[in-house]
Design an enzyme around this catalytic site. Sequence first.
Site, mmCIF file in Angstrom:
data_model
loop_
_atom_site.group_PDB
_atom_site.id
_atom_site.type_symbol
_atom_site.label_atom_id
_atom_site.label_comp_id
_atom_site.label_asym_id
_atom_site.label_seq_id
_atom_site.Cartn_x
_atom_site.Cartn_y
_atom_site.Cartn_z
ATOM 1 N N GLU A 12 32.634 -0.195 25.684
ATOM 2 C CA GLU A 12 31.751 0.971 25.835
ATOM 3 C C GLU A 12 30.338 0.588 26.268
ATOM 4 O O GLU A 12 29.609 1.424 26.802
ATOM 5 C CB GLU A 12 31.729 1.783 24.527
ATOM 6 N N GLY A 78 38.827 11.515 21.713
ATOM 7 C CA GLY A 78 40.068 12.270 21.860
ATOM 8 C C GLY A 78 39.728 13.739 22.053
ATOM 9 O O GLY A 78 38.853 14.273 21.368
ATOM 10 N N MET A 172 35.119 8.403 16.112
ATOM 11 C CA MET A 172 35.021 7.705 14.837
ATOM 12 C C MET A 172 33.605 7.217 14.478
ATOM 13 O O MET A 172 33.448 6.465 13.518
ATOM 14 C CB MET A 172 36.007 6.515 14.826
ATOM 15 N N GLU A 173 32.586 7.639 15.239
ATOM 16 C CA GLU A 173 31.227 7.136 14.955
ATOM 17 C C GLU A 173 30.102 8.162 15.087
ATOM 18 O O GLU A 173 29.026 7.974 14.492
ATOM 19 C CB GLU A 173 30.871 5.952 15.899
ATOM 20 N N ASP A 196 41.982 10.361 25.616
ATOM 21 C CA ASP A 196 43.315 10.768 25.133
ATOM 22 C C ASP A 196 43.216 12.173 24.552
ATOM 23 O O ASP A 196 42.127 12.727 24.446
ATOM 24 C CB ASP A 196 43.819 9.787 24.058
#
Length: 230
Positions: A12, A78, A172-173, A196
Site C-alpha cells: 500500500e 472490501g 481493518m485499520e 474484493d
Amino acid sequence: MKIAVMGAMPEEIAPILEKLGVYKTTEYAKNKYYEASYMGADLVIAYSKIGKVFSTLTATTLIEHFGAEILLFSGVAGAISPELRIGDLIVANKLSQHDLDITAFGHPFGYVPEGAVYINADSKMIAMSKEVAKEMGKSVKEGIIATGDQFVANEQRKNWIGDTFEADALEMEGASVAVVCDALNVPFFILRAISDAADMDAGFSFDTFLQSSAKESAEFIMKMVDKIVD
Ligand code: ADE
C-alpha cells in the site's frame, strides 16, 4: 508542514516510496518510518501491519514521535455497496469499528462509553478529494467505512456490517486511525480502492487485486498531497 502518509501493508505504500525515490529510513517501535522532502513539505510514510492495534500504534507514532500535522491513509478495502467495483475509490466521511461490541450493556454496536459510534473525517480534505478526482477524470465515492480485526469473506457478515453501520466498504485499520487522529486533533483522510467484495471469493480477489488497487489508491493520495502542499 509535516504530512503523514500511512498504509497497512507494504504494497500500500510501495508506489509512494517508488515515486519519491530518495528517503531516509528510521526504525522505531518495531516498524520502519520513511522520511522525505517533497515539494517544500516534509513527508513521513509508514505501513503499520494489518489491524486496529498495529495501525493505532503507527498513527500515534507518526503524530507523537515524528510530528505529523495531518495524516492521509492509502489502501484497499472490501466493497459492501454494490455500486463499488474492483479498483473503485472510496473516501471515508465517517468510520466505525464493526467488531466493537458491548451490546450486553445496552449500548449500540461500535460504541463504548466516552467514545462514539462514528468518527468524522476532515471535511476540507474530502472536499479537496472531489477536486482531485475531477482533475484526474476519476470518480470517487464518499461513504462510511467500517473497520474490524477480521478479513471478511462472508456475505452474511458483510451484509450485517452494511445494515448495522450503513457502511459502504470495510477494512481493518481506518477507524482506529480515525480514533487516534480525532483524539490528537490531527486532520485525517482515509482513502481505499476496492480489492474484493468481502464475499466467499474475497481471499482470491484480494490476492489478485491488492497490488493494482493499492496503486490506484496511492496515486490518488499523492495527488492529494500535491494539492495540500501547493
Ligand atoms: N481489506 C480488503 N478487503 C478486505 C476484507 N474483505 N475484509 C477486511 N479487510 C479488507
